[in-house]
Scaffold this active site. Structure first.
Site, mmCIF file in Angstrom:
data_model
loop_
_atom_site.group_PDB
_atom_site.id
_atom_site.type_symbol
_atom_site.label_atom_id
_atom_site.label_comp_id
_atom_site.label_asym_id
_atom_site.label_seq_id
_atom_site.Cartn_x
_atom_site.Cartn_y
_atom_site.Cartn_z
ATOM 1 N N GLY A 66 66.936 9.658 38.838
ATOM 2 C CA GLY A 66 65.523 10.516 38.362
ATOM 3 C C GLY A 66 65.570 11.870 38.642
ATOM 4 O O GLY A 66 64.165 13.188 37.941
ATOM 5 N N HIS A 122 65.677 5.746 50.579
ATOM 6 C CA HIS A 122 64.422 5.124 51.339
ATOM 7 C C HIS A 122 64.193 3.495 50.524
ATOM 8 O O HIS A 122 62.883 3.010 51.555
ATOM 9 C CB HIS A 122 62.986 5.121 50.071
ATOM 10 C CG HIS A 122 62.962 5.028 48.626
ATOM 11 N ND1 HIS A 122 64.186 5.703 47.482
ATOM 12 C CD2 HIS A 122 62.603 3.986 47.814
ATOM 13 C CE1 HIS A 122 63.703 5.464 46.501
ATOM 14 N NE2 HIS A 122 62.772 4.266 46.290
ATOM 15 N N LEU A 181 74.034 2.608 47.507
ATOM 16 C CA LEU A 181 75.676 2.554 47.756
ATOM 17 C C LEU A 181 76.471 2.436 49.517
ATOM 18 O O LEU A 181 77.119 3.400 49.211
ATOM 19 C CB LEU A 181 76.424 2.529 46.894
ATOM 20 C CG LEU A 181 77.348 2.095 46.829
ATOM 21 C CD1 LEU A 181 77.443 1.053 45.967
ATOM 22 C CD2 LEU A 181 79.007 3.372 46.173
ATOM 23 N N CYS A 212 54.099 22.840 36.333
ATOM 24 C CA CYS A 212 53.610 24.317 36.841
ATOM 25 C C CYS A 212 53.061 24.560 38.517
ATOM 26 O O CYS A 212 51.750 24.105 37.948
ATOM 27 C CB CYS A 212 52.654 25.321 35.367
ATOM 28 S SG CYS A 212 52.485 26.285 36.089
ATOM 29 N N GLY A 224 58.592 7.579 47.477
ATOM 30 C CA GLY A 224 59.322 8.638 48.380
ATOM 31 C C GLY A 224 60.204 8.028 49.471
ATOM 32 O O GLY A 224 61.416 7.711 49.066
#
Length: 557
Positions: free
Chosen positions: A177, A268, A275, A411, A493
Site C-alpha cells: 500500500g 517495520h 519475507l 496535495c 510506519g
C-alpha cells in the site's frame, strides 16, 4: 470481550451520492470513509480488515466493524463515539462542535511497547494495529503517499543530479500500500525504477492501477530494460518478482550501479511484513502462526543482508536513503553496527517543507463523483496561481493516478493555504458546485503530528527526536478545534515502540458552522508543525511562525 473473527468473505464499498444513511454528514462521513478503507480497490486484504502496512486494520474484528457501522448510523450530532484499538467502546454526550469520533489505536505503556507484547494482545482480541491511516479511516490508496515520494525523488534529483532525473534509475523494493507509490512517483519525477516485490498479487494490483508500467521476467530482463530506457531518456517503471534480500546483494556482486537506492518493504513488522530470503510466502505465513520467534529472527537476518547491500551501494557514492520502514533499526539489532550510516528521507530531503507546515493535505469526494475532485483541482490552481510545481503535480495526478474507491486527491500545502482551500471547498458544497460534501484529512506523517526518531523526527536539531508530547498536543488541539474525527496511534510506519502520531479529518458540508471549524482546525493543525520545528531551533520554522502570526510565547512573544 468480542468475537475475534478477522475474516469475512464480503466486499464492502462506501455509499455514493448525497443520500444519507446516517443522521448527518458529520456521521455519514466517517461511516463512508471507514467503508472506503475496506473497498477492494483500496485495501490490501479487506476480507481480513487489513488496509495496508502489514496488518494495519480498519477495525479490530468483524463484530467490531458491524457495531461501529451500527453506532455511526444512529449517532446524534451532540454525541461522540470512542473507538479503542478498532473497538467501539462508548458513546458520550458532548456538543455539536466536538468531534463525532475519537480514536486511540495500538497505544501501549512504553515499557510494554514492543511487538511481542502487542502480538499477544492482538491474538487475544485485545488490540489492533492501526498503522497511520488504516485505523483512522482516511486511507486513499497508494495516491496518499505518491506526492510525498515524488517530492523526495525530485529533491534528491536537485541535490545529486543537477535537478534532472532523466536517464537515471531508482532501485527499491516493496509494492504494498505504501511502497506501491514508488514506481509512479519515480516516473513522475522523470526517472526509471526497478521495483522488487515478493508477492505476485501486489505486482498485478500495481499493474492494474497503472502505478507500475511493466513486469520483467527475471533480473537479466529487468536490467536490460533499465539499460534501454535510461539510454533513451524514458521514465518507465519495472516490477520484478523476487526477494530484495537476494537481489540487492546480487546486484552489488555484479557491479550494477543504480542512481538512487531506497526501500519500502514492510520491514517495520518482521512477523507479518518481510519475507525471509529463500522462503515462499506460504511458508512464511504458516510458520508465523506456529514459530513466530523463528520467523522474526529469519526476517531480521534477511533485513541485515538487505541493509548491508544498501550500505555497499552507498560506499560507491550512490545516494541511498531509508524511506521510513525502520529497516535500519532491524538490521542494527542483527549486528549491522553501521546501519544508520545512510540517512532517512525526512532529514535528507523533506524537513524544510515540514518547517513551513507543508505536508500531505488530502481530500475525498463523498459523492463518489470524479468530477467533484476535478473541480477542486481547478479551485486549488485558482487560489494558488503562482506555484508552477504544484500545478504540474495536479496535472500529472489527473493524467496518471487512478482513483481507488472514493475519488480523492493528495496535495502538499502548508500553513495558511490549508485553511484557505478548506473554506473554498466548503463554499463549493454550499453553492452546489460540488454534488456532496468532501472530507479533508492527512497522513499522520506530517510536520506536527508525529514523533518517530527513525523517520519523521530523525536527527532533530535540538536532539528532541523521541519527545512525543507533540503529537499528543496536536490531537488535543484538533479535538478542541472541532475536527470531525481525531485519532491518536502508536507504532505506525516503523513499528511498535518507535513512533507516536495523530490524525484528524474534517467535513466540509457547506454550513457556516463547518466553515468556523475548518478555519480553526486547518490553521491549528499545520500550525503545530511550524511550532514544533520552531521550538527545535529551525530558522525556516521561526520565520514562518512570525510571517503567519503564530503566538509562540518563547519564540514570537
Amino acid at each position: 470481550m468480542t468475537d475475534n473473527n478477522k475474516y469475512r468473505d464480503v466486499e464492502i464499498r462506501a455509499p455514493r451520492g448525497n443520500k444519507l444513511t446516517a443522521k448527518s454528514w458529520l456521521t455519514e462521513a466517517p461511516l463512508r470513509m471507514l467503508m472506503n478503507n475496506l473497498d477492494p480497490q483500496v485495501a490490501e486484504n479487506p476480507k481480513e480488515l487489513v488496509v495496508y502496512g502489514g496488518i494495519g486494520r480498519a477495525a479490530r474484528n468483524w463484530a467490531c466493524y458491524d457495531k461501529i457501522v451500527e453506532t455511526l448510523t444512529r449517532l446524534e450530532d451532540d454525541e461522540t463515539l470512542l473507538v479503542q484499538s478498532g473497538k467501539p467502546v462508548g458513546v458520550f454526550k458532548t456538543h455539536s462542535n466536538a468531534p463525532r469520533v475519537l480514536i486511540a489505536n495500538s497505544n501501549l505503556v512504553p515499557h510494554w511497547a514492543n511487538w511481542e507484547h502487542f502480538n499477544e494482545l492482538d491474538a487475544k482480541g485485545l488490540a489492533m494495529y492501526g498503522q497511520m491511516t488504516a485505523g483512522s479511516w482516511i486511507y486513499i490508496g497508494s495516491q496518499g503517499i505518491v506526492q510525498g515520494t515524488y517530492e523526495t525523488f525530485v529533491e534528491a534529483g536537485r541535490q545529486h543530479y543537477g535537478g534532472s532525473l532523466k536517464g537515471k534509475w531508482v532501485l527499491t523494493a516493496g509494492l504494498g500500500g505504501m511502497g506501491g507509490a514508488q514506481p509512479l512517483a519515480a516516473t513522475l519525477a522523470g526517472a526509471c525504477s526497478l521495483n522488487i516485490e515478493c508477492q505476485q498479487s501486489r505486482i498485478d494490483f500495481r499493474l492494474e492501477t497503472r502505478y507500475v508500467d511493466e513486469q520483467a521476467t527475471d533480473l537479466d530482463d529487468a536490467l536490460a530494460r533499465i539499460a534501454k530506457y535510461t539510454a533513451e531518456g524514458k521514465a518507465i517503471s519495472i516490477a520484478l518478482h523476487g526477494n530484495a534480500a537476494e537481489i540487492l546483494p546480487e546486484l552489488v556482486k555484479r557491479g550494477v550501479r543504480p542512481d538512487m537506492v531506497t526501500d519500502q518493504t514492510s520491514a517495520h513488522d518482521p512477523l507479518n511484513g518481510y519475507l525471509p530470503a529463500g522462503w515462499t510466502w506460504e511458508q512464511y505465513r504458516d510458520r508465523a502462526q506456529t514459530e513466530p520467534a523463528a520467523v522474526v529472527k529469519a526476517a531480521k537476518q534477511s533485513m541485515a543482508v538487505h541493509v548491508q547491500a544498501m550500505l555497499d551501494f552507498q560506499k560507491q557514492g550512490i545516494p541511498t536513503f531509508d524511506y521510513g520502514n525502520n529497516i535500519r533499526q532491524m538490521a542494527k539489532e542483527e549486528g549491522v553496527a553501521n546501519a544508520f550510516d545512510f540517512p532517512g528521507f525526512v532529514p535528507a530531503y523533506i524537513r524544510p517543507l515540514f518547517c513551513r507546515g507543508v505536508g500531505p493535505f488530502r481530500w475525498a469526494a463523498l459523492s463518489g463523483e470524479a468530477e467533484d475532485i476535478y473541480k477542486t483541482d481547478a479551485k486549488v490552481k485558482e487560489l494558488i496561481p503562482d506555484d508552477a510545481h504544484l500545478h504540474r503535480w495536479l496535472d500529472m495526478a489527473r493524467e496518471r493516478i487512478s482513483f481507488q474507491g472514493l475519488p480523492a486527491r493528495i496535495c502538499w500545502v502548508g500553513l495558511g493555504l490549508r485553511a484557505k482551500l478548506g473554506l473554498a471547498f466548503n463554499e463549493m458544497v454550499r453553492s452546489g458546485e460540488l454534488s456532496a460534501p468532501v472530507v479533508i484529512g492527512r497522513d499522520h506523517l506530517d510536520s506536527g503530528s508525529v514523533s518517530s526518531p527513525n523517520r519523521e523526527t530523525e536527527a532533530m536539531r535540538d536532539g528532541s527526536d523521541a519527545v512525543s508530547d507533540w503529537p499528543l498536543l496536536n490531537a488535543l488541539l484538533n479535538t478542541a478545534g472541532g475536527a470531525t474525527w481525531v485519532s491518536l496511534h502508536h507504532g505506525g510506519g516503523v513499528g511498535m515502540g518507535f513512533s507516536q502520531h495523530s490524525g484528524m479529518v474534517i467535513v466540509c458540508d457547506g454550513t457556516d458552522e463547518a466553515a468556523e471549524r475548518i478555519a480553526r482546525v486547518l490553521t491549528n493543525d499545520p500550525g503545530t508543525g511550524v511550532m514544533r520545528h520552531a521550538d527545535a531551533g529551525y530558522d525556516i520554522a521561526i520565520d514562518c511562525a512570525k510571517e503567519q502570526g503564530l503566538d509562540l510565547p518563547m519564540i514570537t512573544g
